[in-house]
Write an enzyme that holds these catalytic residues in place. Structure first.
Site, mmCIF file in Angstrom:
data_model
loop_
_atom_site.group_PDB
_atom_site.id
_atom_site.type_symbol
_atom_site.label_atom_id
_atom_site.label_comp_id
_atom_site.label_asym_id
_atom_site.label_seq_id
_atom_site.Cartn_x
_atom_site.Cartn_y
_atom_site.Cartn_z
ATOM 1 N N SER A 68 1.202 -1.333 0.080
ATOM 2 C CA SER A 68 -0.102 0.052 0.610
ATOM 3 C C SER A 68 0.992 1.686 -0.085
ATOM 4 O O SER A 68 2.283 1.143 0.043
ATOM 5 C CB SER A 68 -0.671 -0.338 1.367
ATOM 6 O OG SER A 68 -2.049 -1.121 1.183
HETATM 7 N N1 SAH Z 1 -1.045 -4.942 4.278
HETATM 8 C C1 SAH Z 1 -0.979 -5.141 2.977
HETATM 9 C C2 SAH Z 1 -1.310 -4.856 1.047
HETATM 10 C C3 SAH Z 1 -1.101 -5.690 0.899
HETATM 11 S S1 SAH Z 1 -2.384 -6.299 -0.863
HETATM 12 C C4 SAH Z 1 1.289 -4.648 2.645
HETATM 13 O O1 SAH Z 1 1.160 -3.287 2.921
HETATM 14 O O2 SAH Z 1 1.978 -5.061 1.579
HETATM 15 C C5 SAH Z 1 -3.820 -7.298 -0.247
HETATM 16 C C6 SAH Z 1 -3.539 -8.310 0.371
HETATM 17 O O3 SAH Z 1 -4.557 -8.849 1.367
HETATM 18 C C7 SAH Z 1 -2.705 -8.896 -0.625
HETATM 19 O O4 SAH Z 1 -1.480 -9.507 -0.690
HETATM 20 C C8 SAH Z 1 -3.863 -9.819 -0.942
HETATM 21 O O5 SAH Z 1 -3.163 -11.406 -1.351
HETATM 22 C C9 SAH Z 1 -4.242 -10.223 -0.052
HETATM 23 N N2 SAH Z 1 -6.024 -10.912 0.121
HETATM 24 C C10 SAH Z 1 -6.737 -11.193 -0.428
HETATM 25 N N3 SAH Z 1 -7.992 -12.010 -0.461
HETATM 26 C C11 SAH Z 1 -7.404 -11.792 0.909
HETATM 27 C C12 SAH Z 1 -8.456 -12.708 1.982
HETATM 28 N N4 SAH Z 1 -9.867 -13.495 1.064
HETATM 29 N N5 SAH Z 1 -7.404 -12.953 2.321
HETATM 30 C C13 SAH Z 1 -6.519 -12.997 3.032
HETATM 31 N N6 SAH Z 1 -5.679 -12.177 2.617
HETATM 32 C C14 SAH Z 1 -6.373 -11.467 0.840
#
Ligand code: SAH
Length: 221
Positions: A68
């Site tokens: 993010s």
């Molecule tokens: N907080 C993270 C943001 C990653 S993007 C950072 O700073 O890097 C969002 C993440 O949510 C992705 O890695 C994706 O695989 C995950 N995601 C999407 N749907 C999900 C679900 N149902 N359960 C768990 N994780 C999920």
């Protein structure tokens, strides 16, 4: 070797500049700003992107996912804490673990769920190397929350579902707070949901338009 401090574009000075920009954009919570200043974001992205890691932009982390934008991490953390101290936090979407690292400095314990094993393993390894010992990891569909550790004072969701998952509402402690992007691929809004201190009822505020990757169902293979 872990180049925690970094040099040039990844130096502590560059990080301080980023924090200055966050402040200029309205982030006020000192604990949040301090945590962002301490967290070496360049280690959470691929080495080839490290020189861009202190720009206020989202970056790819593999498997079609993104780290993010720093402003969004700061804003969501601040919104979460504005409801009061968060001892136990649940994070949905570990990704590269950057938001997890920030939360681990703001809360006593962080429970984090990710559906892509590969990303979570990488995050877990790095966060351990960086010295965080107050994080528990689960590889699962985060829409179901983490029932065996409920209730949570704070829930922070970093992937957007179309509707707020009922299990997450149920696992929020009385007086607890959830920060979550909700909507489809091209229209999402950030919501702040506070559970009444008596436990019955939720107050929901709809805030700014945001753009997150979608919350997907099930564990990835
Ligand atoms: N907080 C993270 C943001 C990653 S993007 C950072 O700073 O890097 C969002 C993440 O949510 C992705 O890695 C994706 O695989 C995950 N995601 C999407 N749907 C999900 C679900 N149902 N359960 C768990 N994780 C999920």
């Amino acid at each position: 070797m872990l180049r925690r401090d970094g040099i040039g574009m990844t130096s502590p000075r560059t990080r301080r500049r980023l924090v200055g920009r966050l402040r200029a954009h309205g982030i006020r919570n000192r604990a949040v700003l301090e945590a962002m200043e301490k967290t070496p974001r360049h280690l959470f992205v691929d080495e080839a992107l490290a020189h861009k890691s202190y720009e206020d932009i989202a970056l790819p982390i593999g498997r079609g996912q993104t780290i993010s934008q720093p402003f969004m991490v700061a804003l969501m953390s601040e919104r979460l804490l504005n409801g009061g101290a968060v001892k136990k936090a649940l994070e949905i979407g570990t990704g590269c673990g950057y938001q997890t690292a920030v939360l681990a400095q703001l809360c006593n314990w962080v429970y984090t769920i990710e559906r892509i094993d590969e990303l979570q393993l990488r995050a877990k390894k790095l966060l351990f190397q960086l010295g965080y010992r107050n994080i528990s990891y689960l590889s699962a569909d985060g829409a179901g929350g983490w029932a065996s550790n409920k209730p949570f004072d704070g829930i922070l969701v970093t992937a957007a579902p179309r509707e707020v998952p009922a299990a997450l509402l149920a696992q929020l402690a009385p007086g607890g707070r959830m920060v979550i992007p909700v909507g489809g691929a091209d229209e999402q809004e950030l919501r702040v949901i506070t559970r009444a201190s008596g436990g019955s009822g939720y107050e929901e505020r709809r805030r700014e338009a945001v753009r997150f990757v979608p919350m997907l169902r099930g564990r990835a293979r």
